[in-house]
Design a protein around this motif. Structure first.
Motif, PDB file in Angstrom:
ATOM      1  N   MET A   8       0.854  -1.167   0.000  1.00 42.20           N
ATOM      2  CA  MET A   8       0.000   0.000   0.000  1.00 42.20           C
ATOM      3  C   MET A   8       0.902   1.233   0.000  1.00 42.20           C
ATOM      4  N   LEU A   9       0.576   2.190  -0.860  1.00 41.00           N
ATOM      5  CA  LEU A   9       1.378   3.403  -0.996  1.00 41.00           C
ATOM      6  C   LEU A   9       0.543   4.638  -0.682  1.00 41.00           C
ATOM      7  N   ALA A  10       1.174   5.625  -0.095  1.00 42.33           N
ATOM      8  CA  ALA A  10       0.503   6.872   0.275  1.00 42.33           C
ATOM      9  C   ALA A  10       0.712   7.915  -0.817  1.00 42.33           C
ATOM     10  N   VAL A  11      -0.365   8.616  -1.142  1.00 44.56           N
ATOM     11  CA  VAL A  11      -0.305   9.700  -2.116  1.00 44.56           C
ATOM     12  C   VAL A  11      -1.054  10.892  -1.549  1.00 44.56           C
ATOM     13  N   LEU A  12      -0.375  12.034  -1.496  1.00 41.25           N
ATOM     14  CA  LEU A  12      -0.987  13.271  -1.030  1.00 41.25           C
ATOM     15  C   LEU A  12      -1.516  14.038  -2.233  1.00 41.25           C
ATOM     16  N   VAL A  13      -2.809  14.372  -2.179  1.00 40.44           N
ATOM     17  CA  VAL A  13      -3.438  15.151  -3.238  1.00 40.44           C
ATOM     18  C   VAL A  13      -3.992  16.418  -2.607  1.00 40.44           C
ATOM     19  N   ARG A  14      -3.588  17.568  -3.137  1.00 40.57           N
ATOM     20  CA  ARG A  14      -4.099  18.848  -2.647  1.00 40.57           C
ATOM     21  C   ARG A  14      -5.036  19.427  -3.702  1.00 40.57           C
ATOM     22  N   VAL A  15      -6.186  19.870  -3.224  1.00 35.16           N
ATOM     23  CA  VAL A  15      -7.216  20.424  -4.086  1.00 35.16           C
ATOM     24  C   VAL A  15      -7.472  21.856  -3.639  1.00 35.16           C
ATOM     25  N   THR A  16      -7.554  22.775  -4.597  1.00 29.68           N
ATOM     26  CA  THR A  16      -7.705  24.185  -4.267  1.00 29.68           C
ATOM     27  C   THR A  16      -9.009  24.753  -4.817  1.00 29.68           C
ATOM     28  N   ALA A  17      -9.554  25.702  -4.071  1.00 33.15           N
ATOM     29  CA  ALA A  17     -10.801  26.362  -4.451  1.00 33.15           C
ATOM     30  C   ALA A  17     -10.544  27.376  -5.557  1.00 33.15           C
ATOM     31  N   PRO A  18     -11.574  27.691  -6.346  1.00 36.91           N
ATOM     32  CA  PRO A  18     -11.396  28.676  -7.410  1.00 36.91           C
ATOM     33  C   PRO A  18     -11.142  30.085  -6.871  1.00 36.91           C
ATOM     34  N   THR A  19     -11.685  30.399  -5.690  1.00 40.52           N
ATOM     35  CA  THR A  19     -11.461  31.693  -5.038  1.00 40.52           C
ATOM     36  C   THR A  19     -11.466  31.488  -3.529  1.00 40.52           C
ATOM     37  N   GLN A  20     -10.966  32.436  -2.787  1.00 36.65           N
ATOM     38  CA  GLN A  20     -10.955  32.356  -1.321  1.00 36.65           C
ATOM     39  C   GLN A  20     -12.357  32.490  -0.729  1.00 36.65           C
ATOM     40  N   GLU A  21     -13.300  33.011  -1.500  1.00 34.44           N
ATOM     41  CA  GLU A  21     -14.658  33.208  -0.999  1.00 34.44           C
ATOM     42  C   GLU A  21     -15.472  31.913  -0.970  1.00 34.44           C
ATOM     43  N   VAL A  22     -15.007  30.890  -1.679  1.00 33.13           N
ATOM     44  CA  VAL A  22     -15.725  29.621  -1.740  1.00 33.13           C
ATOM     45  C   VAL A  22     -15.603  28.917  -0.395  1.00 33.13           C
ATOM     46  N   GLU A  23     -16.725  28.422   0.100  1.00 34.36           N
ATOM     47  CA  GLU A  23     -16.726  27.708   1.376  1.00 34.36           C
ATOM     48  C   GLU A  23     -16.008  26.365   1.230  1.00 34.36           C
ATOM     49  N   THR A  24     -15.137  26.062   2.169  1.00 37.75           N
ATOM     50  CA  THR A  24     -14.400  24.803   2.155  1.00 37.75           C
ATOM     51  C   THR A  24     -15.275  23.709   2.764  1.00 37.75           C
ATOM     52  N   PRO A  25     -15.473  22.597   2.059  1.00 34.98           N
ATOM     53  CA  PRO A  25     -16.287  21.500   2.593  1.00 34.98           C
ATOM     54  C   PRO A  25     -15.675  20.925   3.872  1.00 34.98           C
ATOM     55  N   ASN A  26     -16.523  20.341   4.725  1.00 34.27           N
ATOM     56  CA  ASN A  26     -16.010  19.748   5.968  1.00 34.27           C
ATOM     57  C   ASN A  26     -15.387  18.377   5.696  1.00 34.27           C
ATOM     58  N   LEU A  27     -14.661  17.874   6.679  1.00 29.47           N
ATOM     59  CA  LEU A  27     -13.916  16.620   6.544  1.00 29.47           C
ATOM     60  C   LEU A  27     -14.784  15.448   6.112  1.00 29.47           C
ATOM     61  N   ALA A  28     -15.915  15.282   6.792  1.00 32.96           N
ATOM     62  CA  ALA A  28     -16.784  14.139   6.502  1.00 32.96           C
ATOM     63  C   ALA A  28     -17.295  14.188   5.060  1.00 32.96           C
ATOM     64  N   LEU A  29     -17.659  15.371   4.592  1.00 32.28           N
ATOM     65  CA  LEU A  29     -18.150  15.500   3.219  1.00 32.28           C
ATOM     66  C   LEU A  29     -17.061  15.143   2.217  1.00 32.28           C
ATOM     67  N   VAL A  30     -15.843  15.606   2.460  1.00 32.04           N
ATOM     68  CA  VAL A  30     -14.739  15.302   1.541  1.00 32.04           C
ATOM     69  C   VAL A  30     -14.501  13.796   1.488  1.00 32.04           C
ATOM     70  N   GLU A  31     -14.451  13.155   2.638  1.00 33.45           N
ATOM     71  CA  GLU A  31     -14.248  11.704   2.672  1.00 33.45           C
ATOM     72  C   GLU A  31     -15.368  10.981   1.928  1.00 33.45           C
ATOM     73  N   ASP A  32     -16.616  11.401   2.152  1.00 35.43           N
ATOM     74  CA  ASP A  32     -17.754  10.773   1.472  1.00 35.43           C
ATOM     75  C   ASP A  32     -17.654  10.929  -0.045  1.00 35.43           C
ATOM     76  N   VAL A  33     -17.261  12.110  -0.498  1.00 38.29           N
ATOM     77  CA  VAL A  33     -17.137  12.373  -1.933  1.00 38.29           C
ATOM     78  C   VAL A  33     -16.056  11.474  -2.541  1.00 38.29           C
ATOM     79  N   VAL A  34     -14.944  11.333  -1.847  1.00 33.29           N
ATOM     80  CA  VAL A  34     -13.856  10.482  -2.365  1.00 33.29           C
ATOM     81  C   VAL A  34     -14.304   9.026  -2.440  1.00 33.29           C
ATOM     82  N   TRP A  35     -14.899   8.514  -1.367  1.00 33.34           N
ATOM     83  CA  TRP A  35     -15.344   7.119  -1.381  1.00 33.34           C
ATOM     84  C   TRP A  35     -16.427   6.895  -2.427  1.00 33.34           C
ATOM     85  N   ALA A  36     -17.316   7.865  -2.628  1.00 36.54           N
ATOM     86  CA  ALA A  36     -18.379   7.719  -3.628  1.00 36.54           C
ATOM     87  C   ALA A  36     -17.812   7.662  -5.053  1.00 36.54           C
ATOM     88  N   ALA A  37     -16.714   8.358  -5.282  1.00 38.90           N
ATOM     89  CA  ALA A  37     -16.098   8.374  -6.615  1.00 38.90           C
ATOM     90  C   ALA A  37     -15.182   7.179  -6.857  1.00 38.90           C
TER      91      ALA A  37
END
Length: 94
Positions: free
Chosen positions: A1-30
């Motif tokens: 098993m290998l670790a990979v760090l992926v950083r994702v950035t918002a289009p602007t600073q005004e965009v609300e950053t999703p919470n941890l649980a939502l991000v994890e759910d989105v990744v697992w769903a995809a």
């Protein structure tokens, strides 16, 4: 098993950053079987989401390709990430 760090950035600073649980759910769903995803951890900061994926892969190059494709797909499909983009995708030694 290998670790990979992926950083994702918002289009602007005004965009609300999703919470941890939502991000994890989105990744697992995809995730698809070909991604060989084993584990996900997430850190969020204003306008930046860091996603540490753990995937089964033959080497770092394959791990980066798998994780990058997965997170790219997740960002593309999820409404909360509309306009976000993958900033970095790098295998890491732990």
């Amino acid at each position: 098993m290998l670790a990979v760090l992926v950083r994702v950035t918002a289009p602007t600073q005004e965009v609300e950053t999703p919470n941890l649980a939502l991000v994890e759910d989105v990744v697992w769903a995809a995730a698809e079987p070909r991604d060989c995803l084993e584990h996900v951890t997430v850190e969020v900061d204003r306008g930046l989401v860091s996603i540490m994926t753990f995937v089964r892969a033959a080497d770092k190059e394959h791990a980066e390709a798998q994780a990058g494709a997965l997170i790219g797909r997740a960002v593309h499909r999820a409404v909360p990430f509309r306009g976000w983009r993958v900033l970095e995708c790098s295998a890491v030694d732990l």
